[in-house]
Design an enzyme around this catalytic site. Structure first.
Site, PDB file in Angstrom:
ATOM      1  N   GLU A  83     -29.490   3.569 -27.651  1.00  0.00           N
ATOM      2  CA  GLU A  83     -30.926   3.737 -27.967  1.00  0.00           C
ATOM      3  C   GLU A  83     -31.523   2.390 -28.321  1.00  0.00           C
ATOM      4  OE1 GLU A  83     -32.185   3.365 -31.117  1.00  0.00           O
ATOM      5  OE2 GLU A  83     -30.343   3.240 -32.307  1.00  0.00           O
ATOM      6  N   ARG A 143     -37.196   1.618 -32.210  1.00  0.00           N
ATOM      7  CA  ARG A 143     -37.534   0.872 -33.423  1.00  0.00           C
ATOM      8  C   ARG A 143     -38.008   1.859 -34.469  1.00  0.00           C
ATOM      9  NH1 ARG A 143     -42.159  -2.244 -30.556  1.00  0.00           N
ATOM     10  NH2 ARG A 143     -42.242  -0.118 -29.765  1.00  0.00           N
ATOM     11  N   GLU A 144     -37.458   1.782 -35.662  1.00  0.00           N
ATOM     12  CA  GLU A 144     -37.955   2.654 -36.722  1.00  0.00           C
ATOM     13  C   GLU A 144     -39.445   2.395 -36.896  1.00  0.00           C
ATOM     14  OE1 GLU A 144     -35.732   2.943 -40.358  1.00  0.00           O
ATOM     15  OE2 GLU A 144     -33.846   2.718 -39.296  1.00  0.00           O
ATOM     16  N   PHE A 200     -40.801 -10.799 -31.712  1.00  0.00           N
ATOM     17  CA  PHE A 200     -39.636 -11.181 -32.531  1.00  0.00           C
ATOM     18  C   PHE A 200     -39.561 -12.683 -32.795  1.00  0.00           C
ATOM     19  CE2 PHE A 200     -37.398  -7.334 -33.554  1.00  0.00           C
ATOM     20  CZ  PHE A 200     -38.192  -6.443 -32.857  1.00  0.00           C
ATOM     21  N   CYS A 209     -29.762  -1.862 -38.649  1.00  0.00           N
ATOM     22  CA  CYS A 209     -29.283  -2.209 -37.307  1.00  0.00           C
ATOM     23  C   CYS A 209     -28.901  -3.678 -37.183  1.00  0.00           C
ATOM     24  CB  CYS A 209     -30.343  -1.836 -36.278  1.00  0.00           C
ATOM     25  SG  CYS A 209     -30.706  -0.078 -36.325  1.00  0.00           S
TER      26      CYS A 209
HETATM   27  C1  UGA Z   1     -33.962  -2.579 -34.037  1.00  0.00           C
HETATM   28  C2  UGA Z   1     -34.292  -2.874 -32.572  1.00  0.00           C
HETATM   29  O1  UGA Z   1     -35.569  -3.507 -32.489  1.00  0.00           O
HETATM   30  C3  UGA Z   1     -34.290  -1.591 -31.752  1.00  0.00           C
HETATM   31  O2  UGA Z   1     -34.518  -1.890 -30.379  1.00  0.00           O
HETATM   32  C4  UGA Z   1     -32.936  -0.889 -31.912  1.00  0.00           C
HETATM   33  O3  UGA Z   1     -32.904   0.337 -31.219  1.00  0.00           O
HETATM   34  C5  UGA Z   1     -32.687  -0.620 -33.394  1.00  0.00           C
HETATM   35  O4  UGA Z   1     -32.716  -1.869 -34.117  1.00  0.00           O
HETATM   36  C6  UGA Z   1     -31.339   0.045 -33.520  1.00  0.00           C
HETATM   37  O5  UGA Z   1     -30.341  -0.589 -33.204  1.00  0.00           O
HETATM   38  O6  UGA Z   1     -31.292   1.233 -33.834  1.00  0.00           O
HETATM   39  P1  UGA Z   1     -35.347  -1.652 -36.133  1.00  0.00           P
HETATM   40  O7  UGA Z   1     -34.151  -2.041 -36.941  1.00  0.00           O
HETATM   41  O8  UGA Z   1     -35.948  -0.317 -36.315  1.00  0.00           O
HETATM   42  O9  UGA Z   1     -35.013  -1.784 -34.562  1.00  0.00           O
HETATM   43  O10 UGA Z   1     -36.503  -2.686 -36.469  1.00  0.00           O
HETATM   44  P2  UGA Z   1     -37.097  -4.010 -35.820  1.00  0.00           P
HETATM   45  O11 UGA Z   1     -38.505  -3.775 -35.487  1.00  0.00           O
HETATM   46  O12 UGA Z   1     -36.236  -4.536 -34.754  1.00  0.00           O
HETATM   47  O13 UGA Z   1     -37.057  -4.996 -37.075  1.00  0.00           O
HETATM   48  C7  UGA Z   1     -35.807  -5.376 -37.667  1.00  0.00           C
HETATM   49  C8  UGA Z   1     -36.043  -6.374 -38.773  1.00  0.00           C
HETATM   50  O14 UGA Z   1     -36.474  -7.614 -38.229  1.00  0.00           O
HETATM   51  C9  UGA Z   1     -37.119  -5.970 -39.789  1.00  0.00           C
HETATM   52  O15 UGA Z   1     -36.673  -6.279 -41.088  1.00  0.00           O
HETATM   53  C10 UGA Z   1     -38.307  -6.812 -39.419  1.00  0.00           C
HETATM   54  O16 UGA Z   1     -39.158  -7.092 -40.507  1.00  0.00           O
HETATM   55  C11 UGA Z   1     -37.635  -8.076 -38.927  1.00  0.00           C
HETATM   56  N1  UGA Z   1     -38.451  -8.855 -37.969  1.00  0.00           N
HETATM   57  C12 UGA Z   1     -38.793  -8.334 -36.773  1.00  0.00           C
HETATM   58  C13 UGA Z   1     -38.829 -10.144 -38.302  1.00  0.00           C
HETATM   59  O17 UGA Z   1     -38.508 -10.648 -39.395  1.00  0.00           O
HETATM   60  N2  UGA Z   1     -39.556 -10.870 -37.394  1.00  0.00           N
HETATM   61  C14 UGA Z   1     -39.909 -10.364 -36.193  1.00  0.00           C
HETATM   62  O18 UGA Z   1     -40.572 -11.099 -35.412  1.00  0.00           O
HETATM   63  C15 UGA Z   1     -39.527  -9.077 -35.875  1.00  0.00           C
END
Ligand code: UGA
Length: 450
Positions: free
Chosen positions: A152, A155-156, A268, A279
């Site tokens: 999957e 994104r949460e 990202f 994750c």
């Molecule tokens: C992530 C992946 O984006 C999904 O594709 C994947 O399915 C999921 O893990 C999983 O393996 O189940 P998620 O953990 O829900 O999704 O959240 P993200 O939006 O990826 O953010 C992860 C972390 O990175 C957050 O703490 C967010 O604040 C941080 N982030 C994100 C940043 O610090 N900078 C960014 O530019 C983007």
């Protein structure tokens, strides 16, 4: 198709709810009887936009039910999605014991032909072990198993949208017939023949998502490789932010222009207090361990992890520089969840900051639109406030730790007037530095000139 989902965590519920929404009959199974009782009573244990509505509609249509019995679910289903947790072990490896336990029950209970799909995030070659377990423990039953990996990419906070409008569907199989059965499951999403609960049926037009068929090993690797690359990108942006601070550049300007190159892409690259959640931190570790066992020193991943850990030190150092002594200071925290639009606090950078501030003797007031209850259970001594204004009242500083959009629209004049000292440290670069300074705030953010 009759589908069973094993594991009613976040991935299981989103997968089950969305597959029911597109027309399948779904039984969601979990061995946590209390969780199942709550679900049966209509209580969804996570905050995820649209999910409550999707599940309520599926239940009302008679297409979704719950059970605690894996055996029954294994017998009745044509396809079984394994969505159980794979939490990190002490050494960083993924704990696969839940998958093993479920596989054994499926093997002994199944009759006829069953499609068993691994949806949980797993290291490469788990599919091989899964097939072996199904065949060995299923000897007496005589069932035939088709095995697929179907990672999957949800994104949460936007997972219902992501499930129904994926940018790709990856399916790892070891025979073409399995790919065809997987295609049947996703047919309504590929052909867009469902009524979308996110857009109320009026989805923006788009071409069908690519249906990518690979070997099982490749499919498993794709998941870890995707998450790890995204984590690398974030750590890269965070080092750029440090460099910008030293050299007087603005990381937002830099990453915006860098991301315009289609070879890099704009997403990202947001600098801040680092990535959290259940994750990235665990997947990057598990992927490193996997590579190490294969004889590859994937040093990039170690670096990305290390850089991410240092984000917290770096941010606290900013707080110390601004506040001098933390002990006895009243600090307001805006945001606790690991990202906006979720109540998930697992490995949230905000919580690590909270923990360290408490350890240094600061007195904390906090607010998050969704994550207060979960945080309160872990950190009862924090003063949990009814809103952001309450957080700021009498504070020496406000720390913005999760970029909930509503924080951007606060009445910042009101906040300024209620604070003991108008100091804001923005760990997510949510606010506009010039506007904040114009309002009279001492404002510090990440990678932007002070
Ligand atoms: C992530 C992946 O984006 C999904 O594709 C994947 O399915 C999921 O893990 C999983 O393996 O189940 P998620 O953990 O829900 O999704 O959240 P993200 O939006 O990826 O953010 C992860 C972390 O990175 C957050 O703490 C967010 O604040 C941080 N982030 C994100 C940043 O610090 N900078 C960014 O530019 C983007």
């Amino acid at each position: 198709m009759q589908i069973s989902i094993i594991g009613c965590g976040y991935v299981g519920l989103v997968t089950g709810g969305c597959l029911a929404a597109v027309g399948h009959h779904v039984t969601c199974v979990d061995n946590d009887a209390e969780r199942i009782r709550a679900l049966q009573a209509g209580h969804i244990p996570i905050y995820e936009p649209h999910l409550d509505h999707v599940i309520a509609a599926a239940r009302a249509a008679g297409r979704m039910d719950y059970s605690t019995d894996v055996a029954v679910a294994a017998r009745s289903a044509d396809a079984i999605f394994i969505c159980v947790g794979t939490p990190p072990l002490e050494n960083g490896d993924a704990d696969l014991s839940s998958i093993d336990a479920v596989a054994r029950i499926i093997a002994t209970e199944a009759r006829g032909t069953k499609l068993v799909i691994e949806k949980s995030t797993v290291p490469v070659r788990t599919g091989e072990q899964l097939r072996r377990a199904l065949e060995i423990y299923g000897r007496a039953g005589g069932a035939k198993f088709q095995v697929a990996s179907n990672p999957e990419f949800l994104r949460e906070g936007s997972s219902v949208h992501d499930f129904l409008h994926p940018d790709r569907i990856v399916v790892g199989v070891d025979e073409p017939a399995t790919a065809e059965r997987m295609r049947e499951i996703y047919r309504p999403i590929l052909d867009r023949t469902f009524t979308c609960p996110v857009h109320n049926g009026a989805c923006p037009s788009a071409s069908p998502p690519p249906f990518v068929v690979t070997t099982i090993n490749s499919s498993e690797l794709i998941k870890h490789a995707s998450n790890s690359f995204l984590a690398l990108k974030i750590s890269y942006a965070n080092v750029l932010a440090d460099l910008c601070e030293r050299l007087g550049a603005d990381v937002e300007e830099v990453t915006r222009a860098v991301g315009m190159d289609p070879r890099i892409g704009p997403l990202f690259l947001r600098a801040g207090i680092g990535f959290g959640g259940f994750c990235f931190p665990k997947d990057i570790q598990a992927f490193y361990r996997l590579a190490e066992r294969a004889g590859i020193d994937f040093v990039l991943l170690k670096e990305a992890e290390q850089i991410n850990k240092q984000r917290i030190d770096h941010f606290l150092e900013k707080a110390r520089r601004a506040l001098w002594v933390l002990k006895g200071k009243q600090v307001g925290l805006l945001g606790l969840a690991f990202k906006p639009h979720t109540d998930d606090i697992r490995f949230a950078p905000a919580l690590e900051i909270l923990r360290r501030l408490l350890a240094e003797g600061a007195s904390l007031r906090a607010y998050d639109p969704q994550a207060m209850n979960k945080t309160q259970a872990q950190f009862p001594t924090v003063n949990y406030c009814r809103d952001a204004y309450d957080v700021a009242s009498g504070a020496d500083a406000v720390l913005l730790l999760t970029e909930w959009p509503e924080f951007r629209d606060l009445d910042w004049v009101r906040i300024r007037d209620s604070m003991l000292r108008p100091l804001v440290l923005d760990g997510r670069n949510l606010l506009n530095p010039a506007a904040m300074r114009q309002l009279g705030f001492e404002y510090h953010s990440i990678g932007r000139p002070d």
